[in-house]
Design a protein around this motif. Structure first.
Motif, PDB file in Angstrom:
ATOM      1  N   PHE A   1     259.146 108.239  25.989  1.00 34.61           N
ATOM      2  CA  PHE A   1     258.533 108.684  27.251  1.00 34.61           C
ATOM      3  C   PHE A   1     259.266 108.016  28.401  1.00 34.61           C
ATOM      4  N   ILE A   2     259.491 108.788  29.441  1.00 37.56           N
ATOM      5  CA  ILE A   2     260.122 108.222  30.639  1.00 37.56           C
ATOM      6  C   ILE A   2     259.028 108.027  31.679  1.00 37.56           C
ATOM      7  N   MET A   3     258.665 106.771  31.911  1.00 38.66           N
ATOM      8  CA  MET A   3     257.625 106.479  32.898  1.00 38.66           C
ATOM      9  C   MET A   3     258.274 106.519  34.273  1.00 38.66           C
ATOM     10  N   HIS A   4     257.625 107.273  35.176  1.00 41.52           N
ATOM     11  CA  HIS A   4     258.238 107.397  36.493  1.00 41.52           C
ATOM     12  C   HIS A   4     257.175 107.522  37.589  1.00 41.52           C
ATOM     13  N   SER A   5     257.466 106.866  38.718  1.00 34.93           N
ATOM     14  CA  SER A   5     256.584 106.945  39.897  1.00 34.93           C
ATOM     15  C   SER A   5     257.316 107.788  40.935  1.00 34.93           C
ATOM     16  N   PRO A   6     256.938 109.064  41.061  1.00 32.06           N
ATOM     17  CA  PRO A   6     257.767 109.979  41.851  1.00 32.06           C
ATOM     18  C   PRO A   6     257.600 109.849  43.368  1.00 32.06           C
ATOM     19  N   THR A   7     256.525 109.235  43.840  1.00 36.82           N
ATOM     20  CA  THR A   7     256.257 109.194  45.285  1.00 36.82           C
ATOM     21  C   THR A   7     255.801 107.793  45.679  1.00 36.82           C
ATOM     22  N   ILE A   8     255.739 107.577  46.981  1.00 37.56           N
ATOM     23  CA  ILE A   8     255.236 106.279  47.462  1.00 37.56           C
ATOM     24  C   ILE A   8     253.762 106.129  47.101  1.00 37.56           C
TER      25      ILE A   8
ATOM     26  N   TYR B   1     262.153 105.661  36.274  1.00 41.30           N
ATOM     27  CA  TYR B   1     262.652 106.262  35.026  1.00 41.30           C
ATOM     28  C   TYR B   1     262.750 105.210  33.917  1.00 41.30           C
ATOM     29  N   TYR B   2     261.615 104.666  33.608  1.00 42.44           N
ATOM     30  CA  TYR B   2     261.537 103.541  32.681  1.00 42.44           C
ATOM     31  C   TYR B   2     261.142 104.062  31.298  1.00 42.44           C
ATOM     32  N   ARG B   3     261.962 103.777  30.301  1.00 49.13           N
ATOM     33  CA  ARG B   3     261.745 104.378  28.983  1.00 49.13           C
ATOM     34  C   ARG B   3     260.867 103.510  28.080  1.00 49.13           C
ATOM     35  N   VAL B   4     259.913 104.166  27.423  1.00 52.15           N
ATOM     36  CA  VAL B   4     259.067 103.463  26.458  1.00 52.15           C
ATOM     37  C   VAL B   4     259.046 104.271  25.159  1.00 52.15           C
TER      38      VAL B   4
ATOM     39  N   PHE C   1     257.924 106.167  21.549  1.00 51.63           N
ATOM     40  CA  PHE C   1     257.017 107.271  21.227  1.00 51.63           C
ATOM     41  C   PHE C   1     255.576 106.810  21.024  1.00 51.63           C
ATOM     42  N   ASP C   2     255.411 105.652  20.368  1.00 45.72           N
ATOM     43  CA  ASP C   2     254.049 105.224  20.070  1.00 45.72           C
ATOM     44  C   ASP C   2     253.370 104.502  21.242  1.00 45.72           C
ATOM     45  N   ALA C   3     253.983 104.521  22.425  1.00 35.52           N
ATOM     46  CA  ALA C   3     253.324 103.954  23.611  1.00 35.52           C
ATOM     47  C   ALA C   3     252.081 104.761  23.986  1.00 35.52           C
ATOM     48  N   MET C   4     252.113 106.041  23.679  1.00 35.33           N
ATOM     49  CA  MET C   4     250.948 106.871  24.018  1.00 35.33           C
ATOM     50  C   MET C   4     249.799 106.555  23.064  1.00 35.33           C
ATOM     51  N   LEU C   5     248.617 106.289  23.620  1.00 32.98           N
ATOM     52  CA  LEU C   5     247.459 106.005  22.776  1.00 32.98           C
ATOM     53  C   LEU C   5     246.970 107.325  22.176  1.00 32.98           C
ATOM     54  N   ASN C   6     246.749 107.311  20.892  1.00 28.65           N
ATOM     55  CA  ASN C   6     246.652 108.569  20.156  1.00 28.65           C
ATOM     56  C   ASN C   6     245.302 108.900  19.529  1.00 28.65           C
ATOM     57  N   ARG C   7     244.257 108.265  19.949  1.00 26.83           N
ATOM     58  CA  ARG C   7     242.999 108.593  19.281  1.00 26.83           C
ATOM     59  C   ARG C   7     242.505 110.003  19.620  1.00 26.83           C
ATOM     60  N   PHE C   8     242.587 110.365  20.888  1.00 27.91           N
ATOM     61  CA  PHE C   8     241.998 111.634  21.304  1.00 27.91           C
ATOM     62  C   PHE C   8     243.004 112.782  21.383  1.00 27.91           C
ATOM     63  N   ALA C   9     244.276 112.433  21.574  1.00 31.11           N
ATOM     64  CA  ALA C   9     245.296 113.479  21.664  1.00 31.11           C
ATOM     65  C   ALA C   9     246.637 112.873  21.309  1.00 31.11           C
ATOM     66  N   ARG C  10     247.579 113.712  20.904  1.00 30.54           N
ATOM     67  CA  ARG C  10     248.911 113.179  20.651  1.00 30.54           C
ATOM     68  C   ARG C  10     249.945 114.273  20.883  1.00 30.54           C
ATOM     69  N   LEU C  11     251.188 113.828  20.858  1.00 26.86           N
ATOM     70  CA  LEU C  11     252.302 114.749  20.979  1.00 26.86           C
ATOM     71  C   LEU C  11     253.019 114.767  19.625  1.00 26.86           C
ATOM     72  N   THR C  12     253.475 115.927  19.203  1.00 30.32           N
ATOM     73  CA  THR C  12     254.328 115.929  18.019  1.00 30.32           C
ATOM     74  C   THR C  12     255.699 115.442  18.451  1.00 30.32           C
ATOM     75  N   PRO C  13     256.508 114.987  17.514  1.00 31.94           N
ATOM     76  CA  PRO C  13     257.864 114.555  17.892  1.00 31.94           C
ATOM     77  C   PRO C  13     258.624 115.672  18.611  1.00 31.94           C
TER      78      PRO C  13
END
Lengths: 649, 649
Positions: free
Chosen positions: B163-170, B244-247, B249-261
């Motif tokens: 995942f690419i964490m990004h803050s797009p605006t002020i 654009y900070y990379r983390v 795949f398992d950074a996302m907490l997955n109890r309620f939803a997840r992404l497939t690879p």
């Protein structure tokens, strides 16, 4: 939408409003041209301007900044040959002005009033040149509002012809004295004059407490700073205790009374007590005339912020967020306060004029206005301070979480203004004094003066020609005030008939209701001045915009007295219309709100707020300031984290 | 008169009241014996106790003290094997507990709720052992209450499965995050999940932001402290921006939803959203259950002070001064708040029980209580925080000038409690949400539950069997609430009939009145719990004393609705009797006041007040503390005075 575009929405010229407000109401002692000139010159002297850095400083740095301000002001004052009013105007920029305010606003005027000609001739020049710096030391640890109860003694010793200053108890420590803690070399000390075993009650003595060169406290004097406060921490409020400390014969100020060398007491001016009493009233009048400034600061910040801040999707355009000033509750919170601010502005002149006239007469030996002036000023001191403090907090909360940041500028406005509800006469005590005065008017057949309306027949509220009619509103306000004062009067009479004495009645039975009644009288009086103020505005566009504010004021305050209005015969339909007028007036004020507050022309440096900027660029500013001005962010790692947290956590 | 003698006046045993209050209401999770034991043990650990020195400290020192508290607490926690509730109880002593509160109250519970079993197994032990210290990063500079509007992005990169964490605006800077500014190594970041061009809205990601050893921020992360606040300055509320900070795949907490690879979205638990929503409600319930503590602190200080402080000659004995608690206005100010405090105490259990039951059902997939629980908790969050903050300030002012000193302990209670009206849902927004829910009940034929009374027939208030009858008072409160809610409902229906859409109605027309109506519902609900609480007290002496407080509460709050009571048919004679009950109850509470507040057993170290001492020796203490603990008094002459003031002044 930018603030620039918002500015175009106003129905009138804010510059013209500024030109009207300043000389007529805000700063009547100076021309607007001179104010602009002073603002410009001061803005170029760094020490005379706030800085966001302030919020990161320690108390020691606050105190030093206050000294720097004072020193810069003195220099500027000399080079510009400032008048007293010009200096006061500049001092208004800065609330923590220990040495200078103590000197010019309390020490010198009190001395000048109470010293005799000889004493003035000898010492006033030294005070004006600041060779002697001083403070006014009245309040004690155990006695604030009750001046007659002060315990510090000035015992006359006939043998040496000296006064022995002494603090006999722990509660007799002088306490809270501004400018005393670290700065003053001299103090005007209120102490009980004791001579030949007689106690003549409080008199004023000029006492040197520190060496004028080294500023070291003199022997027999225990003096220091009382410690940190809720606000105003650049001020060195101090304590002072005497241990049989001897001062010369001429330490006693002699205009109104004196002692013979043999120790006999002579009253020189029987009017003296009343003049001193009037001085207290004048301090209270100062709170009434000056409070607009911080109120306008808070409203400038919060209205600008509410025009930049957006939150939740807009129902008209779900892809955009809605500006928070476009929610009814935000308008209600802010415009209610904007309307009050204008009320305070219109009332301050007639109230201080009343007091000035009272003072003029008093110096001629005529005290005919004193009781009324005391009641009027008390009423305004109580409610202007109360509503200003409340308004400052409402403005702060209207800015959500960001209003909790010191950098918003809002917390310190509140912290610094808060003591106005307590000092120069606690609000409860003043309201009670006003209540007792107003009750006495009920016995007069045909009372004249500003409260004369209280003893007139009750009107008929059932017929309302026009729900927006200011005269009808005034009749309502006056009727409510009458109803409430008359009710307290009746209860007092009933209690007297049952054999209760007045002191007990006013300590135990009528305080709550008595105070409540004074608020109604205040609103009736303020609304009267509001109408009067509006009637004098010749610019129709401005007059119309402010008339809508008056509608907000009237409808908001009258709504609090719904029960009284029912009892006075107002039909429910009229009351419902009044509530509609309130909500409608909020919406009609919306396009003018920015202009109505920016007409106060509060400069960016005195605002000193990251969220109240004129250009609306709040977020960029917040990030920059938090990141680069914040001392705890210096270095990448907080010093101490490893030592205090890391090894264990 | 000493406080010791005052204590003898109580009509009941305060110890018995303490024994009743603690296990039943104040801290139901612990036995009183355990509380006493913990208090005693903690009082011997200096880091776990306040000190008057605190008021003289800089922000850096505040932060360090918070670390020291946290470290000492962890040590104590381990040696005593504290339970979660025991730890929470001790954390309550100290409001500025950055690292620990963030870790144990926000970071770990949020992670435990939203991570899947695998993630929990891997990381929870590291969190419990504090190898990982964290914070919960949701609020942004531009988005507080509107969670759905957050802007931070977590963009999925299928190629690297990162995942690419990004803050797009002020405005997307994370802001206000407790424990983030200087401390946390990890953050639970609320960010919009973006995969294959789809925006799935806010999801939670565990992101490392600092090196766990050096605590240096990692590259691509911009993090720091936001700066000084009105209060809570030992907390390091922080900002956070990603570039654009990379983390992984398992950074996302997955109890309620997840992404497939491959980047496809899978909803794992459709109940998830409701459970997360309930978490927010639980934070609000925490404000309701914990606010008694600071309220009791302020009342302990101000009631003790009012029994020591004397002012103005006593009418019964003019040579003495009158204790300020013997003035009606002081009793009115303080006992009104004492009565509210007991109301908050009796309500906190039923409100949190309601929420607990709601949560239990929710985990079983039953959301039948969620809407009601949300409304109930919102109502109490809003008004408990509102009245507590207001009460803290009333207590402070009741101590006159001395209440303005930081050493009184009162300003910091206010400063630290103030944000409860804003955080975890701004009071205006929550009140509006509650209003809209309550309005919907008007359409139900026979609504059940805690607000069921709102849709019952109007009672007849003209007959009152006994002016002190709690059932009559309850009928009055409920009638007022019905009247106000029904009026808003009717206006809503009228506006709908005129063609207005609901979002516009609730943005522009009904906010002010809607919020006002919720206050009436709150009082009706609180008074119900008040009666219920009193009915369970078996000790008659205690029950009688608290019943008088209930009379103060009922008469004070009902008096605010005088107009509504008239409209509901209450005769004026009954209303006048109610006002007499109020004033009479203030006097009847006077001998019990000290016992009623001291039953809360707030320790001297947590009070941390020079004017609220148990032994009543306030003046000696004030002088000593100001003189010897005040750093600006060190040395006889303030450093800097010559440099900054003397040469010019």
């Amino acid at each position: 939408m930018s603030l620039e575009e918002e500015r175009k929405k106003a129905s009138f010229s804010p510059t013209e409003l500024t030109q009207y407000l300043y000389p007529n109401y805000l700063v009547p002692q100076l021309t607007l041209e001179r104010i602009i000139e002073l603002n410009l010159k001061c803005s170029k002297i760094p020490e005379l301007n706030y800085s966001l850095q302030k919020f990161h400083d320690t108390r020691q740095q606050d105190i030093i900044r206050a000294y720097q301000f004072g020193t810069a002001l003195k220099k500027f004052s000399e080079s510009e040959k400032l008048t007293r009013w010009e200096r006061r105007f500049i001092m208004g920029f800065y609330p923590e002005l220990t040495a200078h305010v103590a000197q010019y606003e309390f020490f010198i005027p009190s001395f000048a009033l109470q010293a005799n000609e000889e004493q003035k001739k000898l010492l006033l020049p030294k005070m004006e040149s600041l060779e002697i710096t001083g403070c006014y030391a009245q309040t004690e640890l155990g006695h604030g509002s009750n001046v007659r109860g002060i315990e510090t003694q000035a015992i006359y010793d006939e043998n040496t012809q000296q006064f022995i200053m002494h603090s006999p108890t722990i509660t007799s420590y002088k306490w809270w004295i501004g400018g005393l803690g670290l700065t003053a070399t001299h103090a005007l000390v209120a102490a009980r004059l004791i001579a030949k075993g007689n106690d003549y009650g409080p008199h004023i003595f000029l006492v040197q407490i520190r060496d004028t060169k080294t500023r070291k406290p003199l022997d027999g004097v225990d003096v220091g700073d009382i410690g940190p406060k809720f606000g105003l921490n650049g001020n060195d409020n101090g304590f002072l205790k005497f241990d049989y400390y001897r001062v010369p014969f001429d330490a006693m100020l002699n205009r109104f009374a004196r002692l013979t060398p043999e120790g006999d007491y002579e009253l020189l001016d029987p009017n003296g007590i009343k003049i001193l009493y009037a001085t207290l009233v004048s301090l209270r009048a100062g709170i009434v005339t000056d409070s607009w400034y911080r109120y306008a600061c808070a409203l400038t910040i919060s209205i600008r912020y509410s025009l930049v801040r957006e939150q939740f999707p807009d129902h008209e355009n779900p892809n955009r967020e809605r500006m928070i000033l476009d929610y009814q509750i935000q308008r209600h919170k802010l415009f209610k306060n904007l309307a009050r601010l204008y009320g305070h502005v219109f009332a301050k002149k007639p109230v201080s004029d009343h007091y000035d006239e009272c003072e003029r007469r008093l110096f001629k030996g005529d005290d005919s206005l004193l009781a009324e002036s005391h009641a009027l000023v008390s009423l305004y001191k109580v409610y202007v301070s109360h509503f200003t403090v409340q308004g400052l907090e409402e403005c702060r909360r209207s800015c959500g979480g960001h209003g909790y940041m010191m950098l918003s500028g809002l917390p310190s406005l509140y912290m610094n203004h808060l003591p106005t509800v307590t000092y120069d006469g606690d609000n409860n005590i003043l309201a009670l004094q006003a209540a007792r005065y107003l009750i006495t008017l009920m016995k007069k057949q045909n009372p004249q003066g500003v409260f004369g309306f209280l003893n007139t027949p009750m009107p008929d509220l059932s017929v309302c020609p026009d729900i927006k009619d200011s005269t009808y509103h005034q009749i309502c306000f006056e009727a409510i005030a009458k109803l409430k004062i008359q009710s307290v009067f009746k209860k007092e009479q009933d209690l007297i008939a049952k054999g209760f004495k007045k002191p007990r009645i006013w300590n135990e039975f009528l305080q709550v209701e008595g105070i409540e009644a004074t608020e109604a009288v205040y609103h009736a009086s303020l609304h009267f001045y509001y109408i009067e103020g509006i009637s004098k505005i010749s610019n129709l566009l401005i007059r119309n915009a402010i008339e809508i504010l008056r509608l907000i004021y009237a409808s908001t305050e009258l709504a609090k007295y719904h029960a009284e209005l029912i009892r006075l015969g107002m039909p429910n339909s009229i009351f419902e219309q009044l509530k509609e007028v309130q909500l409608d007036s909020l919406d009609r004020t919306r396009p003018n709100a920015l202009a109505l507050i920016e007409a106060f022309e509060i400069s960016e440096t005195t605002l000193n707020s990251v969220i109240g900027r004129k250009d609306g660029k709040i977020y960029q500013n917040m990030v920059w300031t938090s990141k680069y001005m914040n001392p705890v962010n210096k270095g990448k790692v907080f010093p101490g984290i490893h030592r205090y947290l890391r090894p264990k956590l």
